[in-house]
Design an enzyme around this catalytic site. Structure first.
Site, mmCIF file in Angstrom:
data_model
loop_
_atom_site.group_PDB
_atom_site.id
_atom_site.type_symbol
_atom_site.label_atom_id
_atom_site.label_comp_id
_atom_site.label_asym_id
_atom_site.label_seq_id
_atom_site.Cartn_x
_atom_site.Cartn_y
_atom_site.Cartn_z
ATOM 1 N N HIS A 104 0.839 -1.199 0.000
ATOM 2 C CA HIS A 104 0.000 0.000 0.000
ATOM 3 C C HIS A 104 0.878 1.256 0.000
ATOM 4 O O HIS A 104 0.636 2.199 -0.755
ATOM 5 C CB HIS A 104 -0.926 -0.040 1.215
ATOM 6 C CG HIS A 104 -1.658 1.247 1.466
ATOM 7 N ND1 HIS A 104 -2.942 1.468 1.037
ATOM 8 C CD2 HIS A 104 -1.273 2.386 2.099
ATOM 9 C CE1 HIS A 104 -3.310 2.687 1.394
ATOM 10 N NE2 HIS A 104 -2.323 3.254 2.042
ATOM 11 N N GLU A 105 1.916 1.243 0.844
ATOM 12 C CA GLU A 105 2.800 2.417 0.916
ATOM 13 C C GLU A 105 3.555 2.622 -0.398
ATOM 14 O O GLU A 105 3.713 3.754 -0.857
ATOM 15 C CB GLU A 105 3.796 2.270 2.079
ATOM 16 C CG GLU A 105 3.146 2.248 3.459
ATOM 17 C CD GLU A 105 2.377 3.518 3.764
ATOM 18 O OE1 GLU A 105 2.774 4.591 3.280
ATOM 19 O OE2 GLU A 105 1.363 3.435 4.465
ATOM 20 N N HIS A 148 1.506 4.431 -2.886
ATOM 21 C CA HIS A 148 1.473 5.898 -2.785
ATOM 22 C C HIS A 148 2.570 6.516 -3.657
ATOM 23 O O HIS A 148 2.360 7.545 -4.290
ATOM 24 C CB HIS A 148 1.671 6.339 -1.338
ATOM 25 C CG HIS A 148 0.404 6.286 -0.530
ATOM 26 N ND1 HIS A 148 -0.760 6.896 -0.933
ATOM 27 C CD2 HIS A 148 0.122 5.702 0.665
ATOM 28 C CE1 HIS A 148 -1.700 6.687 -0.018
ATOM 29 N NE2 HIS A 148 -1.191 5.956 0.951
ATOM 30 N N GLU A 177 -5.872 7.079 -1.021
ATOM 31 C CA GLU A 177 -5.837 5.830 -0.246
ATOM 32 C C GLU A 177 -6.447 4.682 -1.032
ATOM 33 O O GLU A 177 -5.913 3.569 -1.040
ATOM 34 C CB GLU A 177 -6.564 6.000 1.090
ATOM 35 C CG GLU A 177 -5.899 6.965 2.065
ATOM 36 C CD GLU A 177 -4.446 6.631 2.345
ATOM 37 O OE1 GLU A 177 -4.095 5.428 2.342
ATOM 38 O OE2 GLU A 177 -3.644 7.564 2.536
ATOM 39 N N ASP A 198 -4.504 1.318 -2.169
ATOM 40 C CA ASP A 198 -5.069 -0.006 -1.885
ATOM 41 C C ASP A 198 -5.153 -0.829 -3.167
ATOM 42 O O ASP A 198 -4.827 -2.016 -3.180
ATOM 43 C CB ASP A 198 -6.479 0.123 -1.282
ATOM 44 C CG ASP A 198 -6.433 0.410 0.214
ATOM 45 O OD1 ASP A 198 -5.330 0.356 0.798
ATOM 46 O OD2 ASP A 198 -7.508 0.687 0.791
#
Ligand code: ZN
Length: 436
Positions: free
Chosen positions: A283-284, A287, A365, A369
């Protein structure tokens, strides 16, 4: 309109925004509290297997306790803004500081420092109450009064070392750079914040926490494989002793370019399985890969440029000062005054823009995801999220309007729904028809 009328109109606009914004915050908190309490008695259906009623009720109680605490801080800070401005507090401070230290660069700096110190002292009791009252009551606080005092001392020293030269630089630019000072000051601050992105993880964060390389094991192998799969350069994987201060768990990326590092809180390692941690890391990475970091920086620098341009103009308007209860020096610079007033005014009007920022953040977000679901296991990320919601006592049933204003992350249910709806997550994902 005469200058006096301008000042009066500005006072009225400012007071209306302050009262309106405060009322809005109280209304939202009220809504959130009602919503959370209304859902306190039952765990939402999709979470029945993973979250106990006890944990759900703790989350509700923690949320409500935080809201009630926030109610007082909201009222208190609105009152402080009022006292500084319309009640003449800043005028009084300015009169005293300029008669003691003069109005040259040293006097200007003294005014900024005096304002910052008073602000910090006013915040301190609230922070102590939050740490040793609220957080301790729900079992999250790990600080002792001694470690808290030590942190406070370190924080003060670090802020002084960083902020004093920076404030002096800005004041000096204001003094010598003429009508375009705001552009130079913006460039200076932007350069400083870029520099801090490199300096902070390497120099400052280690003053407060211990960072150790992630030990060999399944978490490390999985993380390295993930980074390779995603073609993501990294200078290191670290574990931080977050448990020293709080039981809340987290993971973050820090640094820029090849100096990027991943930091996992030790609390996170204790709570999640290796596969779940991989999901969080994916997930990070998402980003970065979806350019959220770059976009956020561009927006931030753009907004601050607009802010500085506005300040450049406002600082020359007598009504800007008079309308906020301050008589500007007529034959001396008002640089520190302008900076302080601007810092008081911005948040008063900023509240009304928070849905915009929150909505952008929630969109990011979802995108991160989706990236994680493509490059890792969506189900493991979903499990990780549920565990984090449970262990951080985050409510699963927020009020939609409150979410719209404040939530940087989508509510749990929405996030899991999206994750589950992704084709990679469940090969046979046919929607089971709802039973009547
Ligand atoms: Zn995120």
């Amino acid at each position: 309109m005469s200058p006096q009328h301008f000042a009066l109109a500005w006072s009225v606009l400012f007071a209306s925004a302050l009262i309106g914004g405060t009322a809005l915050k109280l209304w939202l908190a009220q809504r959130q509290q009602r919503h959370v309490l209304a859902h306190r008695e039952a765990v939402p259906a999709p979470f029945r297997d993973s979250i106990s009623l006890e944990a759900h009720q703790k989350a509700a109680d923690y949320t409500v306790a935080k809201l009630r605490f926030g109610l007082w801080t909201t009222l208190f800070s609105a009152m402080i803004v009022l006292v500084w401005t319309l009640e003449g507090g800043l005028h009084l401070l300015n009169t005293w500081v300029s008669s003691t230290f003069g109005t040259a660069l040293g006097g200007q700096l003294a005014l900024l420092v005096a304002f910052a110190v008073i602000g910090a002292l006013l915040d301190l009791p609230w922070d102590i109450a939050r740490t040793f009252g609220l957080e301790a009551r729900f079992g999250f606080n790990r600080q002792t009064p001694r470690s808290y005092a030590l942190d406070l001392l370190k924080n003060t020293l670090v802020s002084a070392v960083l902020m004093l030269p920076l404030a002096l630089l800005v004041l000096w630019i204001m003094q010598v750079a003429g009508g375009w000072w705001w552009l130079w000051a913006w460039a200076g601050l932007t350069a400083f914040s870029l520099l801090m992105m490199v300096v902070y993880p390497l120099v400052i964060a280690p003053l407060f926490n211990k960072f150790q390389p992630l030990p060999d094991g399944e978490v490390k192998t999985r993380a390295q494989a993930l980074m390779q799969r995603c073609n993501f350069a990294l200078s290191g994987l670290f574990v931080m002793d977050g448990s020293r201060r709080s039981a809340h768990a987290n993971a973050y990326f820090t640094g820029m370019g090849a100096a990027r590092r991943v930091v996992l809180f030790d609390t996170l390692l204790g709570q999640l399985s290796p596969a779940q941690i991989e999901g969080v890391l994916a997930h990070e990475v998402g980003h970065y890969k979806r350019h959220h970091i770059r976009k956020r920086m561009v927006v931030m620098f753009g907004v601050s440029l607009a802010g500085f341009a506005l300040l450049g103009w406002l600082s020359n308007q007598v009504w800007f000062y008079v309308g906020l209860g301050v008589m500007p020096n007529l034959f001396a610079p008002n640089h520190a005054l302008a900076l302080i007033l601007f810092s008081l005014v911005l948040p008063v009007f900023g509240v009304f823009f928070s849905p915009l920022a929150a909505a952008t953040s929630r969109k990011h977000e979802f995108e991160a995801d989706a990236y994680a679901a493509q490059h890792s296991d969506a189900r493991a990320l979903g499990e990780a999220l549920v565990t984090l919601y449970r262990d951080n006592a985050s409510t699963l049933t927020p009020d939609p309007m409150y979410v719209r204003f404040y939530y940087s992350h989508p509510p749990a249910l929405q996030r899991l729904e999206r994750l589950g709806a992704l084709p990679e997550a469940a090969p046979n994902s046919t929607h089971t028809p709802a039973t009547a």
